[in-house]
Design an enzyme around this catalytic site. Structure first.
Site, PDB file in Angstrom:
ATOM      1  N   SER A 142      23.039 108.677  26.514  1.00  0.00           N
ATOM      2  CA  SER A 142      21.714 108.374  27.072  1.00  0.00           C
ATOM      3  C   SER A 142      20.692 108.618  25.983  1.00  0.00           C
ATOM      4  O   SER A 142      20.950 109.364  25.026  1.00  0.00           O
ATOM      5  CB  SER A 142      21.438 109.321  28.245  1.00  0.00           C
ATOM      6  OG  SER A 142      20.082 109.247  28.653  1.00  0.00           O
ATOM      7  N   TYR A 155      21.268 117.405  32.909  1.00  0.00           N
ATOM      8  CA  TYR A 155      21.604 116.084  32.354  1.00  0.00           C
ATOM      9  C   TYR A 155      21.352 116.051  30.843  1.00  0.00           C
ATOM     10  O   TYR A 155      22.191 115.583  30.063  1.00  0.00           O
ATOM     11  CB  TYR A 155      20.746 115.035  33.072  1.00  0.00           C
ATOM     12  CG  TYR A 155      21.081 113.591  32.765  1.00  0.00           C
ATOM     13  CD1 TYR A 155      22.082 112.923  33.461  1.00  0.00           C
ATOM     14  CD2 TYR A 155      20.369 112.879  31.798  1.00  0.00           C
ATOM     15  CE1 TYR A 155      22.370 111.587  33.196  1.00  0.00           C
ATOM     16  CE2 TYR A 155      20.651 111.550  31.525  1.00  0.00           C
ATOM     17  CZ  TYR A 155      21.653 110.911  32.227  1.00  0.00           C
ATOM     18  OH  TYR A 155      21.931 109.590  31.958  1.00  0.00           O
TER      19      TYR A 155
HETATM   20  P1  NAD Z   1      25.798 104.396  38.673  1.00  0.00           P
HETATM   21  O1  NAD Z   1      25.440 105.470  39.648  1.00  0.00           O
HETATM   22  O2  NAD Z   1      25.446 102.988  38.948  1.00  0.00           O
HETATM   23  O3  NAD Z   1      27.362 104.448  38.378  1.00  0.00           O
HETATM   24  C1  NAD Z   1      28.031 105.649  38.162  1.00  0.00           C
HETATM   25  C2  NAD Z   1      29.522 105.420  38.271  1.00  0.00           C
HETATM   26  O4  NAD Z   1      30.173 106.680  38.092  1.00  0.00           O
HETATM   27  C3  NAD Z   1      29.968 104.903  39.650  1.00  0.00           C
HETATM   28  O5  NAD Z   1      31.050 104.029  39.488  1.00  0.00           O
HETATM   29  C4  NAD Z   1      30.394 106.180  40.372  1.00  0.00           C
HETATM   30  O6  NAD Z   1      31.319 105.954  41.410  1.00  0.00           O
HETATM   31  C5  NAD Z   1      31.025 106.911  39.215  1.00  0.00           C
HETATM   32  N1  NAD Z   1      31.149 108.342  39.434  1.00  0.00           N
HETATM   33  C6  NAD Z   1      30.183 109.226  39.789  1.00  0.00           C
HETATM   34  N2  NAD Z   1      30.709 110.454  39.926  1.00  0.00           N
HETATM   35  C7  NAD Z   1      32.049 110.333  39.651  1.00  0.00           C
HETATM   36  C8  NAD Z   1      33.129 111.234  39.629  1.00  0.00           C
HETATM   37  N3  NAD Z   1      32.975 112.531  39.934  1.00  0.00           N
HETATM   38  N4  NAD Z   1      34.345 110.755  39.295  1.00  0.00           N
HETATM   39  C9  NAD Z   1      34.527 109.441  39.018  1.00  0.00           C
HETATM   40  N5  NAD Z   1      33.533 108.552  39.024  1.00  0.00           N
HETATM   41  C10 NAD Z   1      32.312 108.992  39.341  1.00  0.00           C
HETATM   42  O7  NAD Z   1      25.178 104.911  37.287  1.00  0.00           O
HETATM   43  P2  NAD Z   1      24.837 104.160  35.903  1.00  0.00           P
HETATM   44  O8  NAD Z   1      23.373 104.114  35.779  1.00  0.00           O
HETATM   45  O9  NAD Z   1      25.622 102.922  35.742  1.00  0.00           O
HETATM   46  O10 NAD Z   1      25.321 105.273  34.896  1.00  0.00           O
HETATM   47  C11 NAD Z   1      26.510 105.167  34.136  1.00  0.00           C
HETATM   48  C12 NAD Z   1      26.388 106.052  32.918  1.00  0.00           C
HETATM   49  O11 NAD Z   1      25.285 105.609  32.126  1.00  0.00           O
HETATM   50  C13 NAD Z   1      26.135 107.538  33.228  1.00  0.00           C
HETATM   51  O12 NAD Z   1      26.874 108.360  32.350  1.00  0.00           O
HETATM   52  C14 NAD Z   1      24.644 107.674  32.963  1.00  0.00           C
HETATM   53  O13 NAD Z   1      24.297 108.994  32.607  1.00  0.00           O
HETATM   54  C15 NAD Z   1      24.469 106.705  31.813  1.00  0.00           C
HETATM   55  N6  NAD Z   1      23.095 106.245  31.622  1.00  0.00           N
HETATM   56  C16 NAD Z   1      22.453 105.545  32.598  1.00  0.00           C
HETATM   57  C17 NAD Z   1      21.150 105.141  32.366  1.00  0.00           C
HETATM   58  C18 NAD Z   1      20.366 104.372  33.386  1.00  0.00           C
HETATM   59  O14 NAD Z   1      19.162 104.237  33.194  1.00  0.00           O
HETATM   60  N7  NAD Z   1      20.965 103.845  34.427  1.00  0.00           N
HETATM   61  C19 NAD Z   1      20.519 105.444  31.170  1.00  0.00           C
HETATM   62  C20 NAD Z   1      21.203 106.153  30.208  1.00  0.00           C
HETATM   63  C21 NAD Z   1      22.499 106.543  30.448  1.00  0.00           C
END
Ligand code: NAD
Length: 260
Positions: A142, A155
């Site tokens: 991130s 986080y």
């Molecule tokens: P999201 O909530 O859409 O998806 C998260 C995924 O992780 C889902 O498939 C969920 O089922 C799975 N998950 C959650 N807890 C779990 C567990 N205990 N075991 C197995 N699977 C689990 O989120 P996203 O925005 O797509 O985020 C994905 C990654 O990207 C994360 O690591 C997040 O920190 C990172 N990220 C997101 C953003 C953003 O703005 N969306 C920005 C920077 C980084």
């Protein structure tokens, strides 16, 4: 170039992980999906990706907070695919609160899923990659691996930890044809971000619309959300042979956020 390779993408039933899994499948990569959700929806997703891209798509619902479940998933993937060529550590959760009110169990869950799980998936994957003298480890970190924001102590701590882990694994695997990099997205409008809008509004005492304009997009000079497709394309490049000399890096894809 990636056709016939095999990938495990954690947290790939939604958001960025799903986008990365689909993009890799479009390059001919066999996929192990992982993540939570409704069983019938996940099966529909699994069979659609397999059908549309002509690849093998498996699913393992391992909870990334459980080391034994992670070990079993990685064994399943190795048994089904031979080797895991590409590991995408993407599963992640968020919780927003001032530190003095931060529930300790939320802290523990964020550190377990967003940081400790990567240690486990990586330690199970590296021996096979070393044997094959090829591997790609891509950690979805991130912008919060590079800079902090208030109310996200767990986080930010976890993602900064991912940055250190990424560099260390890169050094340990550099002579084995393995690369390890982190992708550091700014805000991407996925369920994870949508869910934190009400909490951020409460924590800061502002409206949800103000959270989007004054907190989320305020950080991004482009004033645009990063898209899932942009992150997925970067992951596919890092997985390619053209990226063989890119290792130990933290790739910002954040609309200029961390340039400030
Ligand atoms: P999201 O909530 O859409 O998806 C998260 C995924 O992780 C889902 O498939 C969920 O089922 C799975 N998950 C959650 N807890 C779990 C567990 N205990 N075991 C197995 N699977 C689990 O989120 P996203 O925005 O797509 O985020 C994905 C990654 O990207 C994360 O690591 C997040 O920190 C990172 N990220 C997101 C953003 C953003 O703005 N969306 C920005 C920077 C980084």
């Amino acid at each position: 170039m990636l056709k016939g390779k095999c990938a495990v993408v954690t947290g790939s039933t939604s958001g960025i992980g799903l986008g990365v899994a689909e993009a890799l499948a479009a390059h001919g990569v066999n996929i192990m999906l992982n993540g939570f959700g409704n069983g019938a929806d996940i099966e529909a997703l699994r069979s659609r990706i397999a059908r549309e891209h002509g690849v093998t798509v498996l699913y393992d619902g391992a909870d990334m907070s459980q080391p034994a479940a992670i070990a079993a998933m990685m064994q399943n993937a190795a048994a089904a695919f031979g080797t895991v060529d590409i590991l995408v550590n993407n599963a992640g959760i968020q919780f927003v609160s001032p530190v003095e009110d931060f529930p300790p169990e939320k802290w523990d869950a964020i550190i377990a899923i967003n940081l400790v799980a990567l240690f486990h998936t990586i330690r199970h994957t590296v021996p096979g990659m070393k044997k094959k003298k090829w591997g790609r480890i891509i950690n979805i970190a991130s912008a919060h691996a590079l800079v902090a924001s208030p109310f996200k102590s767990a986080y930010v701590a976890a993602k900064h930890g991912v940055a250190g882990l990424t560099k260390t694994i890169a050094l340990e695997t550099a002579t084995f044809g393995i690369t390890c990099n982190a992708i550091c997205p700014g805000y991407v409008l996925t369920p994870l971000v949508e869910k934190q809008i009400p909490d951020t509004a409460r924590a800061r005492g502002i409206t949800e619309a103000q959270v989007v304009s004054d907190v989320l997009l305020a950080a991004q000079p482009t004033k645009q959300f990063v898209t899932v497709e942009q992150v997925a394309a970067l992951a596919c490049f890092l997985a390619s042979d053209d990226a063989a000399s890119i290792t130990g890096t933290l790739q910002a894809i954040d609309g200029g956020w961390t340039a400030q």
